[in-house]
Write an enzyme that holds these catalytic residues in place. Sequence first.
Site, PDB file in Angstrom:
ATOM      1  CG  HIS A  17      -1.645   1.262   1.463  1.00 32.50           C
ATOM      2  ND1 HIS A  17      -2.920   1.494   0.990  1.00 32.50           N
ATOM      3  CD2 HIS A  17      -1.281   2.397   2.124  1.00 32.50           C
ATOM      4  CE1 HIS A  17      -3.300   2.715   1.343  1.00 32.50           C
ATOM      5  NE2 HIS A  17      -2.326   3.278   2.034  1.00 32.50           N
ATOM      6  CD  GLU A  18       1.844   3.482   3.744  1.00 33.22           C
ATOM      7  OE1 GLU A  18       2.077   4.579   3.202  1.00 33.22           O
ATOM      8  OE2 GLU A  18       0.835   3.273   4.455  1.00 33.22           O
TER       9      GLU A  18
ATOM     10  CG  HIS B 276       0.224   6.197  -0.869  1.00 33.00           C
ATOM     11  ND1 HIS B 276      -0.938   6.780  -1.338  1.00 33.00           N
ATOM     12  CD2 HIS B 276      -0.098   5.636   0.333  1.00 33.00           C
ATOM     13  CE1 HIS B 276      -1.915   6.589  -0.465  1.00 33.00           C
ATOM     14  NE2 HIS B 276      -1.435   5.887   0.551  1.00 33.00           N
TER      15      HIS B 276
ATOM     16  CD  GLU C 148      -4.420   6.586   2.369  1.00 31.35           C
ATOM     17  OE1 GLU C 148      -4.216   5.361   2.492  1.00 31.35           O
ATOM     18  OE2 GLU C 148      -3.559   7.433   2.615  1.00 31.35           O
TER      19      GLU C 148
END
Length: 295
Positions: A149-150, A153, A206
């Site tokens: 997920h990070e 980004h 997100e």
Amino acid sequence: MKRNVVAVLLAIVCGIGSSAAMAKDRAQGADDGVKVDGMSPLRKLVPEEQIEAMALEQYAGMKQQAGQHGALVPDTHPQVVRLRAIANRIIPQAARWNPRAAQWQWEINLIASKDVNAFCMPGGKIAVFSGLLSTLKLTDDELAIVLGHEIAHALREHGRERMAKGTLVNLGASLGSALLGLKDTGQMVMGQGAKLVLLKFSRSDETEADLVGLDIAARAGYDPRAGIALWQKMNAADKGAPPQWLSTHPAGKNRIADIRKHLPEVLPLYAKAKGVAPGALPPYQSNRSGLAPIP
């Protein structure tokens, strides 16, 4: 004259959200895995080299400060070794979403802190706070979902895009208030509106990072169903969180619903990485009592 200028400013602000939906992302993830909208062309207002240089400087400063306070966990610590092993499996999957990732100088460090948090800066600089590990007791699959997920980004250039959007929204709010003669009250009202617009964009980021993160974690051989267990744990640890519409993060139950919706797209990637048929995958079992196996 004032009305015309304000109309233009409002068109700019309102058009920010729709610009990213003009084209589907055909360059990455087109044949299998998740599909997301193309990246906003507004990000090009901020040069790639500029934001990556800023991120590198900030990351170096963070490491220096953490080291001075004894919070930079040593390279030999088992949790640092674990984090880097997981990241090293995910990172080779990154270039399909952003070709520049192949040239990034990737780095991951563990910061001793009670914060339940992690981030990946533009250019591949990753930090994980030890509170994430100690509070949630994540399995390797669940930790891979966090890292995916990070990393997503950074791959989708959300920081670069937010810088461009923030500049335009704040400029529009200030100029619009001045042109309308609203003075202090108008500045406050329009400023709050600008903040809510940016919060909406951030929630959208997100959600996209959730999906892209599932994709790259699954390709690396980590079970995407771990995302459901992760957010079940997060929900239990995040009691008293603000309502979704006032938060930069989607509500946990909504994230779980989105993950379930997209599992058919990413489970075949995981099965392929494990060398089995999707139907032969056993249910995902977390390490926390009370969490049922996830089919």
